[in-house]
Design an enzyme around this catalytic site. Structure first.
Site, PDB file in Angstrom:
ATOM      1  CG  ASP A 238      83.066 -39.732  13.127  1.00 14.39           C
ATOM      2  OD1 ASP A 238      83.913 -38.915  13.510  1.00 14.39           O
ATOM      3  OD2 ASP A 238      82.089 -39.418  12.432  1.00 14.39           O
TER       4      ASP A 238
ATOM      5  CG  ASP B  81      81.199 -31.531  18.102  1.00 15.13           C
ATOM      6  OD1 ASP B  81      81.632 -31.554  16.941  1.00 15.13           O
ATOM      7  OD2 ASP B  81      81.533 -32.368  18.968  1.00 15.13           O
TER       8      ASP B  81
END
Length: 250
Positions: free
Chosen positions: A11, A130
């Protein structure tokens, strides 16, 4: 039986690898180029690179950084963040991506999945989702987990498959960064509802969690970040543990 895949995830924010808990309180986890090289050497099966603020900041993925990472790896490389049109995907393909991951843009414009699959092939398209449970139902969240939609996760995953997604990367926001294990019950439900590979993400804290997710849900791959970045789990040891538990790995 297909071998299960272990996938570290970078990330990236402001050129650095970061990791948080439940998508907030991000802390530095190192240089993405260096980490990518390490994972490639350690025997990771693939690598995912997510520019986590590109969509929120309304900008494209940092191409120079992507190229630098691509030069370090000899394993399949997936890139996500700020991809809104075919042209963005094309640029990343030329920069060294084997696959691209789309999330918010796909929800806002589902036809993007069809277009990408048509232009580059299904195997190139990973739809990242998500998800968070609210009152017993799982909903899709956008912009790095900032915005809740009214779309139920199971419905969206099925639509993404129908439109041409080659894989689903499902991140449980409730489990992300907690190190308490994957959301196995929900992952099993989703995996049984689709016919394309499912990558489990969110919650890995120890080797047993990987054993559990493969044995209990039969997902195709498990993705993790901080446990790899901070050396809490080493990929060769993890693969040995999986083999010992009868799980086929490369």
């Amino acid at each position: 039986m297909l071998a299960k895949r272990i996938i570290p995830c970078l990330d990236v924010k402001d050129g650095r690898t970061v990791k948080g808990v439940n998508f907030v309180d991000l802390r530095d986890a190192g240089d993405p180029v260096e980490l990518a090289w390490q994972y490639s050497q350690q025997g990771a099966d693939e690598l995912v690179f997510l520019d986590i603020t590109a969509t929120h900041e309304k900008r494209k993925t940092t191409i120079e950084l992507v190229k630098a990472v691509a030069r370090q790896v000899n394993i399949p490389f997936t890139i996500g963040g700020g991809i809104n049109e075919l042209k963005d995907a094309e640029v990343l393909l030329h920069a060294g991506a084997d696959k691209i991951s789309i999330n918010s843009a796909a929800v806002r414009n589902p036809k993007l999945i069809d277009e990408l699959a048509r232009s580059f092939g299904r195997q190139f398209v990973v739809v990242a989702v998500d998800t968070r449970a609210v009152d017993g139902k799982n909903f899709v969240y956008l912009r790095g987990g900032r915005d809740k939609t009214e779309i139920q996760t199971e419905d969206w995953v099925k639509e993404a498959e129908q439109r041409g997604a080659g894989e689903i990367l499902l991140t449980s926001m409730d489990h992300d960064g907690t190190k308490n294990g994957f959301d196995n019950m929900f992952l099993k439900k989703i995996n049984e509802s689709i016919h394309i590979p499912l990558i489990a993400s969110g919650g890995a804290g120890q080797q047993q969690h990987f054993v559990d997710v493969f044995q209990q849900t039969n997902v195709d791959a498990a993705l993790a970040a901080s446990v790899f970045h901070y050396g809490e789990i080493l990929i060769p040891e993890l693969k040995e543990t999986l083999r010992t538990n009868g799980i086929v790995v490369r």
